[in-house]
Scaffold this active site. Sequence first.
Site, PDB file in Angstrom:
ATOM      1  N   GLY A 215      12.307  -6.387   0.201  1.00 14.17           N
ATOM      2  CA  GLY A 215      12.473  -5.203   1.033  1.00 14.17           C
ATOM      3  C   GLY A 215      11.792  -3.988   0.425  1.00 14.17           C
ATOM      4  CB  SER A 216      12.575  -0.416   0.764  1.00 12.78           C
ATOM      5  OG  SER A 216      12.443  -0.386   2.165  1.00 12.78           O
ATOM      6  CB  THR A 217      13.020  -3.048  -4.380  1.00 12.56           C
ATOM      7  OG1 THR A 217      12.835  -4.418  -4.002  1.00 12.56           O
ATOM      8  CG2 THR A 217      14.468  -2.635  -4.146  1.00 12.56           C
ATOM      9  CE  LYS A 219       9.304   0.760   2.176  1.00 16.71           C
ATOM     10  NZ  LYS A 219      10.294   1.513   2.963  1.00 16.71           N
ATOM     11  CG  ASP A 464      15.626   1.676   2.161  1.00 15.48           C
ATOM     12  OD1 ASP A 464      15.574   2.560   1.285  1.00 15.48           O
ATOM     13  OD2 ASP A 464      15.197   0.525   1.997  1.00 15.48           O
TER      14      ASP A 464
END
Length: 485
Positions: A215-217, A219, A464
Amino acid sequence: MTRCIKHAAVFCALLLLALLVNITRVQVVQAQRYDDNPANRRQVIARYGQPRGAILVGDRPVTGSADTGEQLRYERTYRDGPLYAPITGFASQVYGTTFLEHTEDGILSGTDPMLSPFPLWNDVTRAQNPGGEVVTTINSAAQQAAYDGLAGRKGAVAAVEPSTGRILALVSTPSYDPTALSGNGRSVERSWRRLNGDPDKPMLNRAVRQTYPPGSTFKVVTAAAALDAGVVTDLDERTHSPDPYRLPGTSTRLTNEGDGCADVSLREAFTWSCNTVFAKLGVDVGVADLAATADGFGFNDAGLRIPFSVAPSTFDTHVDKAQLALSAIGQYNTRATPLQMAMVAAAVANDGQMPSPYLVERTTTAHGTTVATSGVRRQHRAMHPSTAVLMRELMRDVVERGTGRNAAIPGATVGGKTGTAQHGIGNSGVPYAWFVSWAQGERDVEPSVAVAVVVEDASPDRTDISGGGVAAPIAREVMETVLGD
């Protein structure tokens, strides 16, 4: 008469010679075949005829041996078995060994030649050395904090020391007690069937053997790639990113959970985890540069061992632009273990250098003489040092004013990144809550801990921020414990 005696003497000599040849054939030429014969229980009896060496956390053994008085005399015992099971694994008289019990079996069982000053003499006399000891890198307080934080929910925590790669905590829940598999009675078989039939998979080491969409980790990796490639040169410059963002070559529109992500800077997009900005950024960087950065962080490494094997984290390089956009926000085929994401945070904290993670500090004889140490560990560059400086700034913003404020520690500098990973058919599954972070105490000259937390059954809102609400407090407890030691 004399002639008969001579013939008899020659015949006896030939019989003696034949006997010696046969003994040599059996004991030397065919020795390995007899040793390996399943009907030969001598080696098994000898293996369990003495106590097994201990696995230590700090100076404290977390394993032992119990004298059963039976033919297979000593069975393995575990102290705080569920807490340390992802590290020790099990040593079973029926089902073999796993994890450190497996990779360090020679030391623990006493069969490693390095335990003896005269290994050749041991081969002749068939003598066996006492089992040696394995000293781990685990911080017992951090391990306990991670285990307590997960509170039995499905998930995992990995914590490492950024400058060295020493693994400080490795927790997977739900867990099990390896003692239940140690012996050879009927209860062992029942325990084996029960554990393997449990839908929660308590014997699965989620910290190193389970991969998740990060997921957004992820990024963190995408932002580092953009900075390294020069696609972004100013953290506060507008990015010209539409909201919603149409995935290239498709009619699918990617949106954000919140408002205000259109054209925002990399700093704001990272702080508030804007999917549209990072999806477009991944396409702008391109698959070659993004894949190269991911590889630098340790993705697609199928040979990682700590010393037992770690499931490879993957970044798919055979993607079109739409798939690349989703990969850049930790979706599509991007997968990572919690240990891998802890190493991503560690590289940011370690000036862009990626240390090689390890779990064994040293091995010793039963009398404490060092047999082997971890030695100097190799490091490789995951990003430019100047990029690492900027990434630490971005991760601090997340904790100080963004989605990761639940990870803040008074008096310490903390950087982090939240994440929620969708999964299941049509993203129908409960999202995985992620948090990756690093921390530096006010008296420390460099960050001393990096952590990754994933909670599978967190039941968070589909935002998130759920990573900050569910996983960040666990990471904070682990980091605070390490900083307080």
